[in-house]
Write an enzyme that holds these catalytic residues in place. Structure first.
Site, PDB file in Angstrom:
ATOM      1  N   SER A   1       0.860  -1.178   0.000  1.00  0.00           N
ATOM      2  CA  SER A   1       0.000   0.000   0.000  1.00  0.00           C
ATOM      3  C   SER A   1       0.906   1.242   0.000  1.00  0.00           C
ATOM      4  O   SER A   1       1.874   1.294   0.772  1.00  0.00           O
ATOM      5  CB  SER A   1      -0.881  -0.014   1.259  1.00  0.00           C
ATOM      6  OG  SER A   1      -1.678   1.135   1.310  1.00  0.00           O
ATOM      7  N   GLY A   2       0.629   2.167  -0.885  1.00  0.00           N
ATOM      8  CA  GLY A   2       1.441   3.385  -0.959  1.00  0.00           C
ATOM      9  C   GLY A   2       2.684   3.252  -1.819  1.00  0.00           C
ATOM     10  O   GLY A   2       3.450   4.206  -1.969  1.00  0.00           O
TER      11      GLY A   2
ATOM     12  N   LYS B   1       1.062   1.819  -6.985  1.00  0.00           N
ATOM     13  CA  LYS B   1       0.310   1.018  -7.967  1.00  0.00           C
ATOM     14  C   LYS B   1      -0.760   1.858  -8.680  1.00  0.00           C
ATOM     15  O   LYS B   1      -0.834   1.865  -9.902  1.00  0.00           O
ATOM     16  CB  LYS B   1      -0.371  -0.192  -7.286  1.00  0.00           C
ATOM     17  CG  LYS B   1       0.585  -1.127  -6.564  1.00  0.00           C
ATOM     18  CD  LYS B   1      -0.139  -2.294  -5.924  1.00  0.00           C
ATOM     19  CE  LYS B   1      -1.160  -1.925  -4.869  1.00  0.00           C
ATOM     20  NZ  LYS B   1      -0.591  -1.255  -3.674  1.00  0.00           N
TER      21      LYS B   1
ATOM     22  N   SER C   1      -2.003  -7.835  -3.842  1.00  0.00           N
ATOM     23  CA  SER C   1      -1.745  -9.257  -4.172  1.00  0.00           C
ATOM     24  C   SER C   1      -0.483  -9.752  -3.479  1.00  0.00           C
ATOM     25  O   SER C   1       0.504 -10.060  -4.144  1.00  0.00           O
ATOM     26  CB  SER C   1      -1.702  -9.478  -5.686  1.00  0.00           C
ATOM     27  OG  SER C   1      -1.036  -8.465  -6.384  1.00  0.00           O
TER      28      SER C   1
END
Ligand SMILES: Nc1ncnc2c1ncn2[C@@H]1O[C@H](COP(=O)(O)OS(=O)(=O)O)[C@@H](OP(=O)(O)O)[C@H]1O
Ligand SMILES: Nc1ncnc2c1ncn2[C@@H]1O[C@H](COP(=O)(O)OP(=O)(O)O)[C@@H](O)[C@H]1O
Length: 199
Positions: free
Chosen positions: A36-37, A40, A108
């Site tokens: 996260s961060g 993406k 993922s």
């Protein structure tokens, strides 16, 4: 899982190849994986803009959005993440059959789940992009304030803090977002796609 013998495959009059020929480009999946961060969503949108502006048909599937609709019944346990990734793999497969470029932006975190998605596609149809950024920098960026909540104990099973992230071993592309600008990251992906004659 056993295939139900009462379900018979139907063939379609228009093939994937017909659709690719009409769109004048190949169809494939760009699978962005990372913390996260890590960047993406930012890269996914910049890529989508590049494709849009250059006459290629693409669409972004982003975890935050898919989890508000198709996958709103799923949480963040390992089993739910697996199901999340499986469904997105199936949706991406439909996109590829429809002649489109699927840009999937999902943490993922499990290697096994990513391998299972990869196996749904032929070799050239699945491009894994490891969006690599040190946890410390992701946490510093904290664009949604989720790392702060995870550190405060307000958010459980948070990737990188209280839930694992298994790094890609042999991704087609690795983007170090602590070292490259967004534009440089996009250029690296576009160069790869051109090198593979995918676009
Ligand atoms: N516990 C926990 N762990 C990780 N992420 C969390 C969690 N809770 C909510 N969020 C938000 O959900 C986004 C990740 O969803 P994904 O579908 O990509 O996750 S996964 O692939 O199933 O692991 C993630 O988006 P990104 O920050 O874009 O990665 C977060 O905004
Ligand atoms: N080189 C880079 N590539 C991608 N994002 C970057 C980069 N440098 C800084 N950022 C910033 O990092 C943050 C990444 O957030 P986001 O794209 O939402 O990540 P994710 O989707 O992986 O959670 C954004 O605020 C973005 O502007």
């Amino acid at each position: 899982m056993n295939i139900n013998p009462n379900i018979i495959s139907q063939s379609y009059a228009i093939s994937k190849e017909d659709r690719q020929a009409k769109n004048k480009h190949r169809s494939f999946v760009i699978w962005l994986t990372g913390l996260s961060g890590s960047g993406k969503s930012t890269l996914a949108n910049a890529l989508d803009q590049y494709f849009f502006n250059n006459g290629l048909s693409s669409y972004v599937l982003d975890g935050d959005n898919i989890r508000q609709g198709l996958n709103k019944n799923l949480g963040f346990s390992p089993a739910d993440r697996k199901e999340n990734i499986r469904r997105v793999g199936e949706v991406s497969k439909l996109f590829v059959s429809a002649g489109l470029i699927s840009i999937a932006a999902f943490i993922s975190p499990y290697l096994e789940d990513r391998v299972e998605v990869r196996e749904m596609f032929s070799e050239k149809e699945f491009i894994e992009v490891f969006v690599n950024c040190p946890l410390e920098l992701c946490e510093k960026r904290d664009p949604k304030g989720l790392y702060r909540k995870a550190r405060n104990g307000q958010l459980q099973q948070f990737t990188g803090i209280s839930s694992p992230y298994e790094e890609s071993i042999e991704p087609e592309i690795e983007i170090r977002t602590d070292q490259l600008s967004v534009e440089e990251g996009v250029s690296k992906i576009i160069s790869f796609l051109k090198g593979q004659v995918l676009i």
